[in-house]
Design a protein around this motif. Structure first.
Motif, PDB file in Angstrom:
ATOM      1  N   UNK A 147       0.799  -1.236   0.000  1.00 25.12           N
ATOM      2  CA  UNK A 147       0.000   0.000   0.000  1.00 25.12           C
ATOM      3  C   UNK A 147       0.821   1.270   0.000  1.00 25.12           C
ATOM      4  N   UNK A 148       2.094   1.184  -0.407  1.00 27.87           N
ATOM      5  CA  UNK A 148       2.890   2.392  -0.571  1.00 27.87           C
ATOM      6  C   UNK A 148       3.319   3.001   0.751  1.00 27.87           C
ATOM      7  N   UNK A 149       3.427   4.312   0.765  1.00 37.22           N
ATOM      8  CA  UNK A 149       3.875   5.039   1.948  1.00 37.22           C
ATOM      9  C   UNK A 149       2.904   6.170   2.232  1.00 37.22           C
ATOM     10  N   UNK A 150       2.295   6.147   3.397  1.00 42.25           N
ATOM     11  CA  UNK A 150       1.285   7.149   3.776  1.00 42.25           C
ATOM     12  C   UNK A 150       0.144   7.193   2.764  1.00 42.25           C
ATOM     13  N   UNK A 151      -0.203   6.012   2.232  1.00 40.35           N
ATOM     14  CA  UNK A 151      -1.291   5.932   1.277  1.00 40.35           C
ATOM     15  C   UNK A 151      -0.926   6.396  -0.115  1.00 40.35           C
ATOM     16  N   UNK A 152       0.363   6.608  -0.384  1.00 42.50           N
ATOM     17  CA  UNK A 152       0.816   7.096  -1.693  1.00 42.50           C
ATOM     18  C   UNK A 152       1.756   6.078  -2.323  1.00 42.50           C
ATOM     19  N   UNK A 153       1.731   5.996  -3.644  1.00 46.11           N
ATOM     20  CA  UNK A 153       2.694   5.159  -4.344  1.00 46.11           C
ATOM     21  C   UNK A 153       4.098   5.718  -4.137  1.00 46.11           C
ATOM     22  N   UNK A 154       5.085   4.870  -4.346  1.00 45.73           N
ATOM     23  CA  UNK A 154       6.482   5.273  -4.188  1.00 45.73           C
ATOM     24  C   UNK A 154       7.192   5.092  -5.519  1.00 45.73           C
ATOM     25  N   UNK A 155       7.882   6.118  -5.941  1.00 40.12           N
ATOM     26  CA  UNK A 155       8.664   6.075  -7.177  1.00 40.12           C
ATOM     27  C   UNK A 155      10.143   6.263  -6.868  1.00 40.12           C
ATOM     28  N   UNK A 156      10.976   5.797  -7.762  1.00 43.42           N
ATOM     29  CA  UNK A 156      12.426   5.870  -7.578  1.00 43.42           C
ATOM     30  C   UNK A 156      13.058   6.465  -8.826  1.00 43.42           C
ATOM     31  N   UNK A 157      13.957   7.404  -8.619  1.00 39.15           N
ATOM     32  CA  UNK A 157      14.677   8.055  -9.711  1.00 39.15           C
ATOM     33  C   UNK A 157      16.170   7.912  -9.459  1.00 39.15           C
ATOM     34  N   UNK A 158      16.929   7.515 -10.469  1.00 42.57           N
ATOM     35  CA  UNK A 158      18.355   7.221 -10.304  1.00 42.57           C
ATOM     36  C   UNK A 158      19.213   8.324 -10.906  1.00 42.57           C
ATOM     37  N   UNK A 159      20.250   8.716 -10.174  1.00 41.03           N
ATOM     38  CA  UNK A 159      21.269   9.617 -10.685  1.00 41.03           C
ATOM     39  C   UNK A 159      22.623   8.935 -10.652  1.00 41.03           C
ATOM     40  N   UNK A 160      23.250   8.842 -11.811  1.00 42.23           N
ATOM     41  CA  UNK A 160      24.561   8.202 -11.929  1.00 42.23           C
ATOM     42  C   UNK A 160      25.647   9.240 -11.642  1.00 42.23           C
ATOM     43  N   UNK A 161      26.335   9.094 -10.498  1.00 46.18           N
ATOM     44  CA  UNK A 161      27.352  10.078 -10.107  1.00 46.18           C
ATOM     45  C   UNK A 161      28.665   9.911 -10.851  1.00 46.18           C
ATOM     46  N   UNK A 162      28.850   8.790 -11.520  1.00 51.64           N
ATOM     47  CA  UNK A 162      30.141   8.477 -12.165  1.00 51.64           C
ATOM     48  C   UNK A 162      31.301   8.503 -11.176  1.00 51.64           C
TER      49      UNK A 162
ATOM     50  N   UNK B  22      32.186  10.868  -9.492  1.00 57.91           N
ATOM     51  CA  UNK B  22      32.814  12.167  -9.732  1.00 57.91           C
ATOM     52  C   UNK B  22      32.140  13.240  -8.896  1.00 57.91           C
ATOM     53  N   UNK B  23      32.897  14.064  -8.155  1.00 60.60           N
ATOM     54  CA  UNK B  23      32.279  15.144  -7.388  1.00 60.60           C
ATOM     55  C   UNK B  23      31.442  16.083  -8.249  1.00 60.60           C
ATOM     56  N   UNK B  24      31.943  16.402  -9.436  1.00 61.81           N
ATOM     57  CA  UNK B  24      31.209  17.314 -10.326  1.00 61.81           C
ATOM     58  C   UNK B  24      29.908  16.689 -10.805  1.00 61.81           C
ATOM     59  N   UNK B  25      29.981  15.448 -11.261  1.00 58.51           N
ATOM     60  CA  UNK B  25      28.778  14.783 -11.754  1.00 58.51           C
ATOM     61  C   UNK B  25      27.837  14.457 -10.594  1.00 58.51           C
ATOM     62  N   UNK B  26      28.404  14.146  -9.435  1.00 56.22           N
ATOM     63  CA  UNK B  26      27.570  13.901  -8.274  1.00 56.22           C
ATOM     64  C   UNK B  26      26.724  15.114  -7.932  1.00 56.22           C
ATOM     65  N   UNK B  27      27.329  16.291  -7.967  1.00 59.89           N
ATOM     66  CA  UNK B  27      26.591  17.524  -7.678  1.00 59.89           C
ATOM     67  C   UNK B  27      25.525  17.774  -8.744  1.00 59.89           C
TER      68      UNK B  27
END
Length: 445
Positions: free
Chosen positions: A92-107, A109-114
């Protein structure tokens, strides 16, 4: 909704609602973060007049990982978090809401991480971020986390700098929590605890302390030098070797000359080179310590058995039941990924998502300012132990607590099974070692 997106990716229905999500975030921040349930219900009329009256927006979790398509630590972060998100949606998700996931590839690298962090916060409008396995990316990102005032749960970096920031300016940096691994100081204490209990039975009467000269070992090295002299452990020689070292011949000549029974190493970036110059050459000492590559479950096969007899440390391994949840997670992970097991970051990322969900449920909100308190009060059984955080007045505020009854990592030795395959055999603590599993002396010593 159960969307999964890779680096820079976006599901088709998200771009049309981005401005509405941003309005929603501004509204929640302006109101101090309205809780779910009765508090939110009482304000739906106001909220609807601002952004429309559609069904509740999903909770969005941003996952930051280095090269998840090719790097084992990054891949495990994404896959571990994915399992946690799936389990939330199946219940049933979280607090009655669905949960989505988004990925960021940092490589890694500090620059790409930011850049990826800013994308997740400012464009993808995530409610929390999880991950960042390397110190080199986390440390420069601390000010960004503070500026955005959004909870971040670290899964992978051991640097003490993050908690030192929280301690020095709590109001600014309070949004950072480390779910794992234990920080550099506690890592060093765990090594001393292991040696204190096991060195005699292993025949390690003296050791050579080795560490690669990267930022992540700063706290370890300082702790070793301050604490080893107060123990009964004989340190025959010390060596903090240069970054990117590829040839360990001279270093190992010095270890042999010192008469040390074992090389006790702290390595991540140079681990495989250090191992390959030890086992095939049958150097006259044992080998072990913090060795990040050795945590990979497929490492025995990848090194053609060169890691046999080497001793390693991990937050969790697939061969040990750290808590009642460890093996269930391992089984799910293996079933989804062709029988492969997670590395340590997979366990921690899974725990991080569940810790966030637990705090949000107790606090009835996903608003970061309101979540700091519930997170500080966390006592949650994860795959790596009972997760609790140090308080504001502790030397390492918001870091996961190390020790028996909390998060207590294991030591394992790569041993060959009867069928010729390698196994991460747990040898410490005793309660996590299978009956009859003991340290094996290298057969050439």
């Amino acid at each position: 909704m159960n969307a999964y997106k890779g680096r820079g990716g976006e599901s088709n229905d998200r771009s049309t609602s981005r401005s509405r999500r941003v309005d929603r975030r501004r509204f929640l921040r302006a109101t101090g973060g309205i809780a779910a349930g009765a508090s939110l219900a009482g304000c739906l009329g106001t909220y609807g007049s601002i952004v429309g009256n559609d069904e509740a927006e999903p909770v969005r979790i941003g996952v930051l990982a280095p090269d998840p398509d090719s790097d084992s630590t990054g891949r495990s972060i994404v896959q571990g978090a994915r399992i946690a998100v799936d389990e939330l949606n199946e219940n049933d998700g979280l607090l009655g809401r669905d949960v989505e996931m988004v990925v960021g590839d940092t490589n890694a690298s500090p620059t790409e991480g930011r850049r990826q962090y800013q994308r997740l916060i400012l464009e993808e409008d995530v409610d929390v971020t999880v991950g960042i396995s390397t110190t080199e990316v986390l440390e420069p990102l601390m000010d960004e986390i503070a500026e955005q005032e959004t909870i971040h749960l670290t899964a992978g970096s051991a640097t003490t700098t993050a908690s030192e920031n929280v301690g020095s300016d709590y109001d600014k940096y309070k949004y950072h929590f480390r779910v794992g691994p234990i920080n550099g100081t506690n890592l060093a204490q765990a090594q001393i605890d292991f040696l204190t209990e096991k060195s005699e039975s292993m025949g390690w009467d003296s050791i050579a302390v080795l560490a690669e000269d990267y930022d992540w070992t700063d706290g370890l090295w300082a702790f070793y030098q301050s604490q080893f002299p107060d123990t009964d452990i004989d340190v025959a020689t010390w060596e903090r070797y240069p970054p990117a070292t590829e040839d360990f011949s001279d270093i190992y000549d010095d270890v042999e000359a010192s008469g040390a029974d074992a090389a006790f190493i702290s390595t991540a970036h140079t681990g495989t080179a250090a191992l390959q110059d030890w086992r095939p050459a049958e150097r006259e000492f044992a080998f072990g310590g913090i060795h990040v590559p050795m945590q990979l479950p497929s490492y025995y096969e990848e090194t053609n058995g060169a890691c046999e007899y080497a001793v390693g440390y991990a937050s969790a391994v697939s061969t040990a039941e750290i808590t009642s949840k460890t093996q269930d997670f391992v089984s799910t992970y293996q079933s989804k990924h062709g029988g492969t097991s997670p590395v340590y970051t997979g366990y921690i990322a899974y725990d991080a998502v569940k810790v966030f969900a637990d705090a949000a449920t107790r606090g009835e909100t996903v608003a970061s300012k309101a979540l700091v308190g519930p997170l500080e009060e966390t006592s949650f059984t994860g795959t790596t132990g009972t997760i609790e955080f140090h308080g504001q007045d502790d030397p390492h505020p918001h870091d996961v607590i190390y020790g028996e009854g909390n998060v207590h990592p294991v030591y394992f030795q790569w041993q060959e099974t009867d069928d010729g395959e390698g196994e991460q055999t747990v040898i410490w603590p005793d309660e996590h070692a299978a009956d009859g599993d003991e340290y094996e002396q290298p057969d050439w010593l």
